[in-house]
Every structure is written in structure tokens, then in C-alpha cells.
Design a protein around this motif. Structure first.
Motif, short mmCIF file in Angstrom:
data_model
loop_
_atom_site.label_atom_id
_atom_site.label_comp_id
_atom_site.label_asym_id
_atom_site.label_seq_id
_atom_site.Cartn_x
_atom_site.Cartn_y
_atom_site.Cartn_z
N UNK A 272 -13.93 -56.21 10.78
CA UNK A 272 -15.23 -56.25 11.45
C UNK A 272 -16.03 -54.99 11.14
N UNK A 273 -15.32 -53.88 10.93
CA UNK A 273 -16.02 -52.63 10.63
C UNK A 273 -16.88 -52.77 9.39
N UNK A 274 -16.36 -53.45 8.36
CA UNK A 274 -17.15 -53.63 7.14
C UNK A 274 -18.30 -54.60 7.37
N UNK A 275 -18.01 -55.79 7.92
CA UNK A 275 -19.03 -56.84 8.02
C UNK A 275 -20.09 -56.50 9.05
N UNK A 276 -19.80 -55.61 10.00
CA UNK A 276 -20.81 -55.20 10.97
C UNK A 276 -21.55 -53.94 10.55
N UNK A 277 -21.17 -53.37 9.41
CA UNK A 277 -21.88 -52.21 8.88
C UNK A 277 -23.19 -52.67 8.25
N UNK A 278 -24.07 -51.72 7.94
CA UNK A 278 -25.35 -52.06 7.31
C UNK A 278 -25.13 -52.75 5.98
N UNK A 279 -24.18 -52.27 5.19
CA UNK A 279 -23.93 -52.87 3.89
C UNK A 279 -23.29 -54.25 4.04
N UNK A 280 -22.36 -54.39 4.97
CA UNK A 280 -21.76 -55.70 5.22
C UNK A 280 -22.79 -56.72 5.66
N UNK A 281 -23.75 -56.28 6.50
CA UNK A 281 -24.83 -57.18 6.91
C UNK A 281 -25.70 -57.58 5.73
N UNK A 282 -25.94 -56.63 4.81
CA UNK A 282 -26.75 -56.96 3.64
C UNK A 282 -26.05 -57.98 2.76
N UNK A 283 -24.74 -57.84 2.61
CA UNK A 283 -23.97 -58.81 1.81
C UNK A 283 -23.99 -60.18 2.47
N UNK A 284 -23.80 -60.23 3.78
CA UNK A 284 -23.81 -61.53 4.47
C UNK A 284 -25.20 -62.15 4.46
N UNK A 285 -26.26 -61.31 4.45
CA UNK A 285 -27.61 -61.84 4.29
C UNK A 285 -27.75 -62.58 2.96
N UNK A 286 -27.24 -61.96 1.90
CA UNK A 286 -27.28 -62.59 0.58
C UNK A 286 -26.51 -63.91 0.59
N UNK A 287 -25.32 -63.89 1.19
CA UNK A 287 -24.51 -65.10 1.21
C UNK A 287 -25.17 -66.20 2.03
N UNK A 288 -25.83 -65.82 3.12
CA UNK A 288 -26.53 -66.81 3.94
C UNK A 288 -27.69 -67.44 3.18
N UNK A 289 -28.41 -66.61 2.40
CA UNK A 289 -29.50 -67.15 1.59
C UNK A 289 -28.96 -68.10 0.52
#
Length: 392
Positions: A272-289
Motif C-alpha cells: 500500500x505504501x507504493x500504490x498510495x504514494x504520489x508515484x503509485x497514484x500516477x501509475x494507477x491513473x495511467x492504468x485506469x485510463x
């Protein structure tokens, strides 16, 4: 973590002048460095795209989907054609994530298509990491594994038009340079892997950029003096129809966000530390798009399958309930034909035949069909192709 979430609530509210249908959809976006306005724009864009996908729409960019201008606070979308009106119902914030719920007035006669109900079977492979040198910082060499798993799990939970049937923990040898034309005959790899896994499409992806904009602090005391450097994330995606050989989606996705971890720290990509970080959020934004784009691309793509058995007066196909196949649906037998084009490339065409089949039994991943004209049964063979052409 940001995820696309389509609300399965179709509001049958008709406006008198347009006779459009109001769809309710939600979008979400991470808030970076306190920039709520940017998050609001991205969340609203995602909500509109979600509404279009929910309606069976085909949209490749937001600039192509409505007419006029929609303005909310300091945010505006320029549109052209199929969205008459958008109304923001609510905005809420949870931590560093902003949620926007909208009503969108859509035109079903323009947005819906014959194949809107079918879910196309999809094979995902582990994403290849090309930028292995920069992947060493943070020890994120396995980011291709985790991002492809993220996409597989979320497609299974949220996708309306794809059915992720398999995920292969293998890095493919796919060569994108072979696809210099969208109608070129499929190289062997996509055709073989989709046939072996009884899927229609295969998704390959490459992570091309994990670099930093600026220098990482070398000494521990420097980490207290400097802001975290921005780190890039670039993903190149190829979605290929293994039956037709067509490259249906080819797109590059880019994002960047502060890298908040120490220079020498080994980051746990599954944490969770990675995916809730700013960079993890940016990666999940890309995946959601990417998830939204896959659904948009496949919303009107014909649902196809293969004949796996022929017995007596019935045949079995490798698509079923998971693909939206119901008893009574109609299939058309296809023949694959190749021809040389003016560009000296060999092109493939799928030609419909006069053979029609009717679904009589439908199971999770297969269905039984009967030829409507028994005299044509002798022309049906194992490995023949079928396309969903009529639904109840």
C-alpha cells in the motif's frame, strides 16, 4: 489508488427536445501537490468517458465526443457531437483522491452498436520493462508484473466490453515494428497465443521510461533539503485481434509524479505504501485510463470466436456466458482471406458466409450452436471462425 468505476445505474430520464438518455457515472483522480483543479479536470474527463463506455460509445479522445463547451468552475471540455449535456452532481474528497459524479445526456442511436452487449475475450501478458537501468533505483524491476496484474484484476472487476480470460506471467517476444499497417496480416505470435488460449485479443505492453527529472539526493541529509525529484512513467500498449490480425489499439501513456522514497530504498511494489504514494497514484491513473480506452475501443468491436467441436448437427464454440452469449443469439460463419495490397503488404479480410448458427446452450466459457440450415453443416469445420451478428 485510482480506479475507474462505472455506476450501473441508468437513469431513464428523457429530455423533451433531444430524447437523449441520462447516464450517471463517476470518475476519480489523485491530487498531486495540492492541485485540486487539475484533479477535478481529470476526474471529470474520466467520468464522461465512463458514461460513454456505459452507453456503448466509441470515443478516442474527449475532444471528439460532444458539442459546444461544458464549463464547471475553472474547468472546461470542448466537445463535438454525441454528448448534449453534462451536469456535475457531486464532488467529494477522500484523502488525496477526488471523486466527481456526473449526469451525461447521450444519444443512444449514435452511441450504441450491435456488439455493445458482448464482452471480447482478452489475453494479457506481463509488461516488458525496457528501461531496466532506471528500474534499478527503488528496485522496481518487477513493475511490469505488478502493473499487468493490476490491469487484469481491474478489467475483470470493471470492464463492460472485455473479458480478461487469461494472464500470462511471461514477457512476450512481440515485435511492434511488424505492425506498420493496421490491416496487415497478423504475425504468428498473436495468432498462435490467442488460438492456444481460446481468446480473441491479446494485449502486449512495454514500459519505456522510468527516468528522473533531476538528481536524486545522494546523502541522507540532502533528502531533508530538497523536494522529491519527479519520476517518469511511460507505457506503450498494443492491443491486437488475434482472429483478424488487426492492431486495434496502439497508444503511448505518460505520467510523472514525485518519487518520495529514499535513493537507496528497495520499494515493495505490492505494498500500500507504493500504490498510495504520489508515484503509485500516477501509475494507477495511467492504468485506469488504459482500462477506459480498452473498453471504449472494444465497445463496438465484433465479438468473435472459434469452433472447437463439430458433432452430429451441433457445433461448440469457445465463447459463452462470460462473453455475453445467450441462448437464441445468432452467429455467422467467417472465412479468413488474404490478398496483396498496393503497399506490397499482405492484408487479411474476414468474409462472412451464408452459414448461420443459433445458440442453443450457453455455458461459462463455451456455447453450443446449431446450423439454421442443416444442409450447410458439412461446410463447418473445427477452427472455423464465427462472429456474433444477432442478439435477443
Amino acid at each position: 489508488m485510482m480506479r475507474n468505476k462505472l455506476l450501473a445505474c441508468l437513469l431513464l430520464l428523457f429530455s423533451a427536445p433531444s430524447l437523449g438518455i441520462w447516464y450517471e457515472a463517476e470518475g476519480r483522480a489523485a491530487i498531486y501537490s495540492g492541485d485540486v483543479a487539475s484533479a477535478r479536470e481529470r476526474a471529470t474527463q474520466q467520468a464522461i468517458q465512463n458514461a460513454l463506455v456505459l452507453a456503448g460509445g466509441t470515443v478516442t479522445s474527449l475532444q471528439e465526443v460532444a458539442a459546444g463547451k461544458i464549463v464547471n468552475d475553472q474547468f472546461e471540455i470542448r466537445t463535438a457531437g454525441t454528448v448534449r449535456d453534462v451536469r456535475v452532481l457531486s464532488e467529494r474528497r477522500s484523502g488525496d483522491t477526488l471523486f466527481i459524479t456526473i449526469h451525461a445526456d447521450l444519444f443512444p442511436q449514435q452511441l450504441q452498436c450491435q456488439n455493445g452487449r458482448s464482452r471480447k475475450s482478452l489475453l494479457l501478458t506481463r509488461f516488458k520493462v525496457n528501461d531496466r537501468i532506471n528500474a534499478r533505483t527503488g528496485s522496481i524491476d518487477e513493475i511490469g508484473l505488478h502493473t499487468s496484474q493490476w490491469l487484469y484484476d481491474h478489467l475483470r472487476a470493471e470492464s463492460l466490453h472485455s473479458y480478461p480470460k487469461r494472464w500470462l506471467n511471461e514477457i512476450s517476444t512481440f515485435n511492434p515494428s511488424l505492425y506498420n499497417n493496421r490491416s496487415v496480416v497478423s504475425p504468428l505470435l498473436p495468432l498462435v497465443v490467442t488460438e492456444k488460449t481460446n481468446t480473441q485479443l491479446v494485449l502486449f505492453a512495454e514500459i519505456r521510461d522510468l527516468s528522473f527529472n533531476g538528481d536524486l539526493p545522494v546523502r541522507k541529509w540532502q533528502q531533508w533539503l530538497y523536494s522529491p525529484p519527479e519520476r517518469n512513467f511511460e507505457l506503450m500498449v498494443y492491443l491486437i485481434d488475434g482472429i483478424s490480425g488487426e492492431l486495434t489499439l496502439e497508444r503511448s501513456y505518460r505520467s510523472k509524479a514525485p518519487w518520495e522514497f529514499k535513493a537507496e530504498e528497495a520499494v515493495a511494489l505490492g505494498s500500500r505504501q507504493f500504490w498510495e504514494s504520489a508515484y503509485g497514484n500516477a501509475v494507477s491513473d495511467v492504468m485506469s485510463q488504459l482500462l477506459t480506452d480498452i473498453d471504449t475501443t472494444l465497445s463496438c468491436t465484433p465479438g468473435r470466436g472459434r469452433i472447437t467441436h463439430v458433432r452430429n448437427d451441433a457445433v461448440e464454440v469457445d465463447i459463452g456466458v462470460s462473453n455475453g452469449i445467450r441462448v437464441g443469439d445468432r452467429l455467422t460463419l467467417l472465412h479468413r482471406a488474404a490478398h496483396d495490397g498496393q503497399d506490397n503488404q499482405q492484408h487479411v479480410r474476414l468474409l462472412p458466409t451464408t452459414v448461420q448458427l443459433r445458440i442453443t446452450e450457453s455455458y461459462q466459457n463455451r456455447a453450443v450452436a446449431r446450423v439454421t440450415d442443416p444442409a450447410l453443416l458439412s461446410g463447418v469445420q473445427i477452427h472455423d471462425l464465427v462472429e456474433l451478428t444477432g442478439t435477443l
